[in-house]
Design a protein around this motif. Structure first.
Motif, PDB file in Angstrom:
ATOM      1  N   GLY A 167       0.787  -1.225   0.000  1.00 54.72           N
ATOM      2  CA  GLY A 167       0.000   0.000   0.000  1.00 54.72           C
ATOM      3  C   GLY A 167       0.813   1.265   0.000  1.00 54.72           C
ATOM      4  O   GLY A 167       0.254   2.360   0.129  1.00 54.72           O
ATOM      5  N   MET A 168       2.149   1.153  -0.166  1.00 50.96           N
ATOM      6  CA  MET A 168       3.013   2.330  -0.188  1.00 50.96           C
ATOM      7  C   MET A 168       3.928   2.273  -1.404  1.00 50.96           C
ATOM      8  O   MET A 168       4.213   1.198  -1.932  1.00 50.96           O
ATOM      9  N   ALA A 169       4.405   3.453  -1.829  1.00 51.02           N
ATOM     10  CA  ALA A 169       5.316   3.512  -2.971  1.00 51.02           C
ATOM     11  C   ALA A 169       6.179   4.757  -2.868  1.00 51.02           C
ATOM     12  O   ALA A 169       5.815   5.746  -2.222  1.00 51.02           O
ATOM     13  N   LYS A 171       8.014   8.145  -4.319  1.00 56.10           N
ATOM     14  CA  LYS A 171       7.776   9.238  -5.252  1.00 56.10           C
ATOM     15  C   LYS A 171       8.912  10.236  -5.075  1.00 56.10           C
ATOM     16  O   LYS A 171       9.149  10.732  -3.973  1.00 56.10           O
ATOM     17  N   HIS A 172       9.638  10.518  -6.156  1.00 52.92           N
ATOM     18  CA  HIS A 172      10.789  11.408  -6.069  1.00 52.92           C
ATOM     19  C   HIS A 172      10.362  12.859  -6.252  1.00 52.92           C
ATOM     20  O   HIS A 172       9.573  13.188  -7.140  1.00 52.92           O
ATOM     21  N   SER A 173      10.896  13.720  -5.385  1.00 56.74           N
ATOM     22  CA  SER A 173      10.697  15.158  -5.515  1.00 56.74           C
ATOM     23  C   SER A 173      12.067  15.821  -5.403  1.00 56.74           C
ATOM     24  O   SER A 173      13.098  15.152  -5.491  1.00 56.74           O
ATOM     25  N   HIS A 174      12.102  17.130  -5.200  1.00 59.22           N
ATOM     26  CA  HIS A 174      13.365  17.860  -5.238  1.00 59.22           C
ATOM     27  C   HIS A 174      14.215  17.543  -4.009  1.00 59.22           C
ATOM     28  O   HIS A 174      13.884  17.935  -2.888  1.00 59.22           O
ATOM     29  N   LEU A 175      15.324  16.781  -4.218  1.00 57.85           N
ATOM     30  CA  LEU A 175      16.252  16.405  -3.154  1.00 57.85           C
ATOM     31  C   LEU A 175      15.543  15.707  -1.994  1.00 57.85           C
ATOM     32  O   LEU A 175      15.922  15.845  -0.832  1.00 57.85           O
ATOM     33  N   CYS A 176      14.532  14.949  -2.341  1.00 60.01           N
ATOM     34  CA  CYS A 176      13.749  14.236  -1.334  1.00 60.01           C
ATOM     35  C   CYS A 176      13.081  13.038  -1.996  1.00 60.01           C
ATOM     36  O   CYS A 176      12.689  13.102  -3.164  1.00 60.01           O
ATOM     37  N   VAL A 177      12.985  11.948  -1.244  1.00 60.72           N
ATOM     38  CA  VAL A 177      12.214  10.788  -1.684  1.00 60.72           C
ATOM     39  C   VAL A 177      11.013  10.664  -0.756  1.00 60.72           C
ATOM     40  O   VAL A 177      11.166  10.553   0.460  1.00 60.72           O
ATOM     41  N   GLU A 178       9.829  10.725  -1.338  1.00 62.14           N
ATOM     42  CA  GLU A 178       8.600  10.592  -0.561  1.00 62.14           C
ATOM     43  C   GLU A 178       8.141   9.131  -0.582  1.00 62.14           C
ATOM     44  O   GLU A 178       8.327   8.420  -1.572  1.00 62.14           O
ATOM     45  N   ILE A 179       7.539   8.703   0.497  1.00 59.96           N
ATOM     46  CA  ILE A 179       6.836   7.422   0.534  1.00 59.96           C
ATOM     47  C   ILE A 179       5.380   7.742   0.820  1.00 59.96           C
ATOM     48  O   ILE A 179       5.050   8.353   1.840  1.00 59.96           O
ATOM     49  N   ARG A 180       4.505   7.322  -0.107  1.00 61.88           N
ATOM     50  CA  ARG A 180       3.099   7.714  -0.038  1.00 61.88           C
ATOM     51  C   ARG A 180       2.189   6.508  -0.224  1.00 61.88           C
ATOM     52  O   ARG A 180       2.612   5.463  -0.726  1.00 61.88           O
ATOM     53  N   PRO A 181       0.917   6.667   0.134  1.00 66.58           N
ATOM     54  CA  PRO A 181      -0.031   5.571  -0.079  1.00 66.58           C
ATOM     55  C   PRO A 181      -0.347   5.376  -1.556  1.00 66.58           C
ATOM     56  O   PRO A 181      -0.375   6.336  -2.328  1.00 66.58           O
ATOM     57  N   VAL A 182      -0.554   4.115  -1.950  1.00 67.79           N
ATOM     58  CA  VAL A 182      -1.012   3.791  -3.303  1.00 67.79           C
ATOM     59  C   VAL A 182      -2.122   2.735  -3.220  1.00 67.79           C
ATOM     60  O   VAL A 182      -2.005   1.780  -2.453  1.00 67.79           O
ATOM     61  N   PRO A 183      -3.212   2.905  -3.983  1.00 63.86           N
ATOM     62  CA  PRO A 183      -3.490   4.141  -4.717  1.00 63.86           C
ATOM     63  C   PRO A 183      -3.756   5.259  -3.725  1.00 63.86           C
ATOM     64  O   PRO A 183      -4.340   5.037  -2.666  1.00 63.86           O
ATOM     65  N   GLY A 184      -3.299   6.432  -4.066  1.00 59.63           N
ATOM     66  CA  GLY A 184      -3.407   7.528  -3.115  1.00 59.63           C
ATOM     67  C   GLY A 184      -3.660   8.843  -3.806  1.00 59.63           C
ATOM     68  O   GLY A 184      -3.757   8.916  -5.036  1.00 59.63           O
ATOM     69  N   PRO A 185      -3.753   9.900  -3.021  1.00 63.54           N
ATOM     70  CA  PRO A 185      -4.081  11.210  -3.564  1.00 63.54           C
ATOM     71  C   PRO A 185      -2.882  11.875  -4.224  1.00 63.54           C
ATOM     72  O   PRO A 185      -1.730  11.486  -4.005  1.00 63.54           O
ATOM     73  N   THR A 186      -3.152  12.872  -5.025  1.00 60.51           N
ATOM     74  CA  THR A 186      -2.127  13.730  -5.601  1.00 60.51           C
ATOM     75  C   THR A 186      -2.516  15.180  -5.319  1.00 60.51           C
ATOM     76  O   THR A 186      -3.632  15.471  -4.879  1.00 60.51           O
ATOM     77  N   LYS A 187      -1.598  16.072  -5.602  1.00 59.47           N
ATOM     78  CA  LYS A 187      -1.929  17.490  -5.461  1.00 59.47           C
ATOM     79  C   LYS A 187      -3.051  17.882  -6.427  1.00 59.47           C
ATOM     80  O   LYS A 187      -3.867  18.751  -6.120  1.00 59.47           O
TER      81      LYS A 187
END
Length: 262
Positions: A167-169, A171-187
């Motif tokens: 249930g997690m995956a 997601k790469h952002s600027h100089l950071c690696v996020e771990i978020r729920p999947v399927p999950g929300p986006t901005k």
């Protein structure tokens, strides 16, 4: 390549005024409204910007939303003095507005697992200088802004072999690696939720969307053709945004320009 500020201001002058079609201002926070800092806790919001955002939320036909990777509680420590502000935290997992609150179901179900994973990763990565884990309620972030190149390579190798809980995956952002729920929300999901809450079905709204990160591309791509999308930054990159501004300072100047025209 996105168009420059001159083209952006020209476009804004051509838009229907808010008294005819309301404007929804959508801002990312770090790197868009405030400068990026080495650590998220070092961010400061200039008082003139707070005053301008407060005034903008009070104008008829204007709604202001902040959609960020930070938690709602974190955003409120910086922006809580603006009562009519809409906020979305954890990349859209939680949305808070005046007398309105929503939490994504998948994110809420994983709260305990995110807390446990943040504690485990903090232990595993404690030997990597310049790397720190940001524990959030509905996601977590692994920041390496302060790490050197070799440490960054080690971190990415470790993460590449790390088993991801169900249930997690990543997601790469600027100089950071996020771990978020999947399927999950986006901005983009958060932007759509806020838009549906604030706009009249008969009139609709025009969105002005500002962001600096890869995680903001979802909002740019989901924007309507009539909306205005603005990427904040100076480096050359591919973006779905139509326009570009150099820095949060320029965004603040645009807000002042909008207020002066009312």
């Amino acid at each position: 390549m996105p168009h420059d500020e001159t083209a952006l201001y020209r476009r804004l002058r051509q838009m229907p005024p808010p008294r005819i079609c309301p404007w929804l201002w959508v801002f990312d926070f770090d790197g868009t409204l405030v400068n990026l800092e080495a650590h998220p806790n070092q961010v400061k919001v200039p008082q003139p910007l707070l005053n301008d955002l407060l005034q903008l939320t009070q104008l008829p036909g204007h709604t202001v939303a902040i959609i960020s990777g930070r938690t709602i509680d974190d955003l409120r420590t910086y922006l809580g003095s603006i009562p009519l502000l809409w906020m979305a935290g954890d990349h859209g997992a939680e949305v808070l507005g005046p007398d309105w609150h929503w939490i994504h179901g998948n994110a809420a179900a994983l709260t305990r697992q995110f807390t446990q994973l943040a504690q485990e990763l903090s232990r595993q990565l404690s030997e990597l200088p310049g790397v720190y884990v940001e524990a959030k309620r509905y996601s977590l972030g692994i920041h390496y802004r302060l790490a050197d190149d070799e440490t960054t390579r080690i971190l990415k190798r470790m993460l590449a072999t790390m088993p991801m809980p169900s249930g997690m995956a990543f997601k790469h952002s600027h100089l950071c690696v996020e771990i978020r729920p999947v399927p999950g929300p986006t901005k983009a999901d958060a932007m759509a939720i806020i838009r549906n809450q604030v706009q009249s079905p008969d009139i609709g709204s025009l969105a002005l969307v500002f962001g600096d990160d890869q995680t903001d591309e979802d909002m740019f791509q989901a924007a309507y053709r009539e909306d205005v999308t603005v990427w904040i930054g100076t480096d050359a990159r591919t973006t779905a945004a139509e326009f570009q501004m150099d820095s949060p300072h320029r965004v603040a100047a645009l807000i002042r320009w909008a207020l002066a025209g009312t």
